[in-house]
Write a protein that holds these residues in place. Structure first.
Motif, PDB file in Angstrom:
ATOM      1  N   MET A   1       7.101   6.085  -8.676  1.00  0.00           N
ATOM      2  CA  MET A   1       6.060   5.325  -9.424  1.00  0.00           C
ATOM      3  C   MET A   1       6.802   5.710 -10.917  1.00  0.00           C
ATOM      4  N   ASP A   2       6.378   4.700 -10.900  1.00  0.00           N
ATOM      5  CA  ASP A   2       6.628   3.544 -12.554  1.00  0.00           C
ATOM      6  C   ASP A   2       5.714   3.225 -13.346  1.00  0.00           C
ATOM      7  N   GLN A   3       5.341   3.230 -14.446  1.00  0.00           N
ATOM      8  CA  GLN A   3       5.254   3.310 -15.989  1.00  0.00           C
ATOM      9  C   GLN A   3       3.681   2.029 -16.028  1.00  0.00           C
ATOM     10  N   ASN A   4       4.610   1.305 -15.392  1.00  0.00           N
ATOM     11  CA  ASN A   4       3.627   0.474 -14.480  1.00  0.00           C
ATOM     12  C   ASN A   4       2.572  -0.133 -13.279  1.00  0.00           C
ATOM     13  N   GLY A   5       2.843   1.652 -12.822  1.00  0.00           N
ATOM     14  CA  GLY A   5       2.015   2.108 -11.183  1.00  0.00           C
ATOM     15  C   GLY A   5       3.041   1.726 -10.079  1.00  0.00           C
ATOM     16  N   SER A   6       2.114   1.588  -8.631  1.00  0.00           N
ATOM     17  CA  SER A   6       3.216   1.073  -8.040  1.00  0.00           C
ATOM     18  C   SER A   6       3.292  -0.430  -8.086  1.00  0.00           C
ATOM     19  N   GLN A   7       4.924  -0.869  -7.926  1.00  0.00           N
ATOM     20  CA  GLN A   7       4.751  -2.525  -7.676  1.00  0.00           C
ATOM     21  C   GLN A   7       5.120  -3.406  -6.207  1.00  0.00           C
ATOM     22  N   VAL A   8       5.000  -2.794  -6.170  1.00  0.00           N
ATOM     23  CA  VAL A   8       5.003  -2.466  -4.100  1.00  0.00           C
ATOM     24  C   VAL A   8       3.821  -2.721  -3.510  1.00  0.00           C
ATOM     25  N   PRO A   9       3.750  -4.311  -2.757  1.00  0.00           N
ATOM     26  CA  PRO A   9       2.326  -4.844  -2.221  1.00  0.00           C
ATOM     27  C   PRO A   9       1.905  -3.467  -1.427  1.00  0.00           C
ATOM     28  N   PRO A  10       0.749  -3.500  -0.476  1.00  0.00           N
ATOM     29  CA  PRO A  10       0.823  -2.589   0.303  1.00  0.00           C
ATOM     30  C   PRO A  10       0.955  -3.834   2.234  1.00  0.00           C
ATOM     31  N   PHE A  11       2.243  -3.168   2.491  1.00  0.00           N
ATOM     32  CA  PHE A  11       2.172  -3.217   4.238  1.00  0.00           C
ATOM     33  C   PHE A  11       2.070  -2.934   4.968  1.00  0.00           C
ATOM     34  N   ASP A  12       1.293  -3.495   6.295  1.00  0.00           N
ATOM     35  CA  ASP A  12       1.168  -2.618   7.061  1.00  0.00           C
ATOM     36  C   ASP A  12       2.197  -1.668   8.025  1.00  0.00           C
ATOM     37  N   PRO A  13       2.085  -0.640   8.961  1.00  0.00           N
ATOM     38  CA  PRO A  13       2.701  -0.181   9.088  1.00  0.00           C
ATOM     39  C   PRO A  13       4.417  -0.578   9.779  1.00  0.00           C
ATOM     40  N   GLU A  14       4.309  -1.583  10.566  1.00  0.00           N
ATOM     41  CA  GLU A  14       4.716  -2.464  11.052  1.00  0.00           C
ATOM     42  C   GLU A  14       6.041  -3.238  10.286  1.00  0.00           C
ATOM     43  N   GLU A  15       5.911  -3.550   8.984  1.00  0.00           N
ATOM     44  CA  GLU A  15       6.473  -4.389   8.273  1.00  0.00           C
ATOM     45  C   GLU A  15       6.739  -3.215   7.055  1.00  0.00           C
ATOM     46  N   TYR A  16       6.273  -2.427   6.689  1.00  0.00           N
ATOM     47  CA  TYR A  16       7.190  -1.198   5.579  1.00  0.00           C
ATOM     48  C   TYR A  16       8.283  -0.069   6.914  1.00  0.00           C
ATOM     49  N   ALA A  17       8.154  -0.201   8.238  1.00  0.00           N
ATOM     50  CA  ALA A  17       8.841   0.327   9.148  1.00  0.00           C
ATOM     51  C   ALA A  17       9.985  -0.882   8.777  1.00  0.00           C
ATOM     52  N   CYS A  18      10.432  -2.435   8.959  1.00  0.00           N
ATOM     53  CA  CYS A  18      11.186  -2.816   8.613  1.00  0.00           C
ATOM     54  C   CYS A  18      11.803  -2.664   7.501  1.00  0.00           C
ATOM     55  N   VAL A  19      10.946  -2.819   6.304  1.00  0.00           N
ATOM     56  CA  VAL A  19      11.579  -2.486   4.749  1.00  0.00           C
ATOM     57  C   VAL A  19      12.694  -1.318   4.711  1.00  0.00           C
ATOM     58  N   ALA A  20      11.562  -0.382   5.081  1.00  0.00           N
ATOM     59  CA  ALA A  20      11.932   0.942   4.901  1.00  0.00           C
ATOM     60  C   ALA A  20      13.868   0.609   5.613  1.00  0.00           C
ATOM     61  N   ALA A  21      13.931   0.419   6.852  1.00  0.00           N
ATOM     62  CA  ALA A  21      14.831   0.196   7.256  1.00  0.00           C
ATOM     63  C   ALA A  21      16.326  -0.471   6.363  1.00  0.00           C
ATOM     64  N   ALA A  22      15.553  -1.885   5.666  1.00  0.00           N
ATOM     65  CA  ALA A  22      16.600  -2.205   5.481  1.00  0.00           C
ATOM     66  C   ALA A  22      16.726  -1.993   4.237  1.00  0.00           C
ATOM     67  N   ALA A  23      16.138  -0.862   3.966  1.00  0.00           N
ATOM     68  CA  ALA A  23      16.354  -0.431   2.384  1.00  0.00           C
ATOM     69  C   ALA A  23      17.320   0.829   2.711  1.00  0.00           C
ATOM     70  N   ASP A  24      17.135   0.905   4.167  1.00  0.00           N
ATOM     71  CA  ASP A  24      17.809   2.229   3.850  1.00  0.00           C
ATOM     72  C   ASP A  24      19.097   2.444   4.633  1.00  0.00           C
ATOM     73  N   ILE A  25      19.767   1.045   5.345  1.00  0.00           N
ATOM     74  CA  ILE A  25      21.113   0.435   4.981  1.00  0.00           C
ATOM     75  C   ILE A  25      21.279   0.480   3.683  1.00  0.00           C
ATOM     76  N   VAL A  26      20.860  -0.280   2.635  1.00  0.00           N
ATOM     77  CA  VAL A  26      21.719  -0.513   1.385  1.00  0.00           C
ATOM     78  C   VAL A  26      21.675   0.462   0.999  1.00  0.00           C
ATOM     79  N   GLY A  27      21.091   1.549   0.495  1.00  0.00           N
ATOM     80  CA  GLY A  27      20.399   2.766   0.116  1.00  0.00           C
ATOM     81  C   GLY A  27      19.856   2.721  -0.894  1.00  0.00           C
ATOM     82  N   LYS A  28      18.793   2.023  -0.701  1.00  0.00           N
ATOM     83  CA  LYS A  28      17.659   2.264  -1.599  1.00  0.00           C
ATOM     84  C   LYS A  28      16.924   2.634  -1.419  1.00  0.00           C
ATOM     85  N   SER A  29      15.343   3.468  -1.631  1.00  0.00           N
ATOM     86  CA  SER A  29      14.182   3.497  -1.717  1.00  0.00           C
ATOM     87  C   SER A  29      13.957   1.407  -1.299  1.00  0.00           C
TER      88      SER A  29
END
Length: 100
Positions: A1-29
């Motif tokens: 979390m940064d100074q402005n708070g969480s900037q990521v909109p809420p994802f449902d669990p399935e969407e978040y899993a896709c985002v997390a998998a894509a982020a993992d591929i490029v080595g980012k949170s």
């Protein structure tokens, strides 16, 4: 979390899993991945042009409203030949037995 708070909109669990998998591929949170994707999208020339349409549409509407919009009566008008043939084309079609 940064100074402005969480900037990521809420994802449902399935969407978040896709985002997390894509982020993992490029080595980012997931948060960094989504933030960078949003910033890159904001730089897109198409999206910038799309954002300016709210100014341009009323201007164009005014221009088109002043144009003569009455269409010519086409019920008696003949359609123009889309590809008129010249005498050379006609001669070629007669010689070869088909249209050029």
């Amino acid at each position: 979390m940064d100074q402005n708070g969480s900037q990521v909109p809420p994802f449902d669990p399935e969407e978040y899993a896709c985002v997390a998998a894509a982020a993992d591929i490029v080595g980012k949170s997931p948060q960094d991945f989504v933030r960078e994707a949003a910033l890159k999208a904001a730089e897109d020339p198409f999206l910038k042009a799309l954002g300016r349409t709210c100014d341009r549409v009323p201007q164009l509407a005014e221009v088109f409203a002043t144009q003569d919009t009455h269409a010519a009566d086409t019920s008696t008008a003949a359609w123009p030949d889309p590809a008129p043939m010249g005498s050379r084309d006609l001669h070629e079609s007669q010689r070869h037995g088909h249209a050029a």
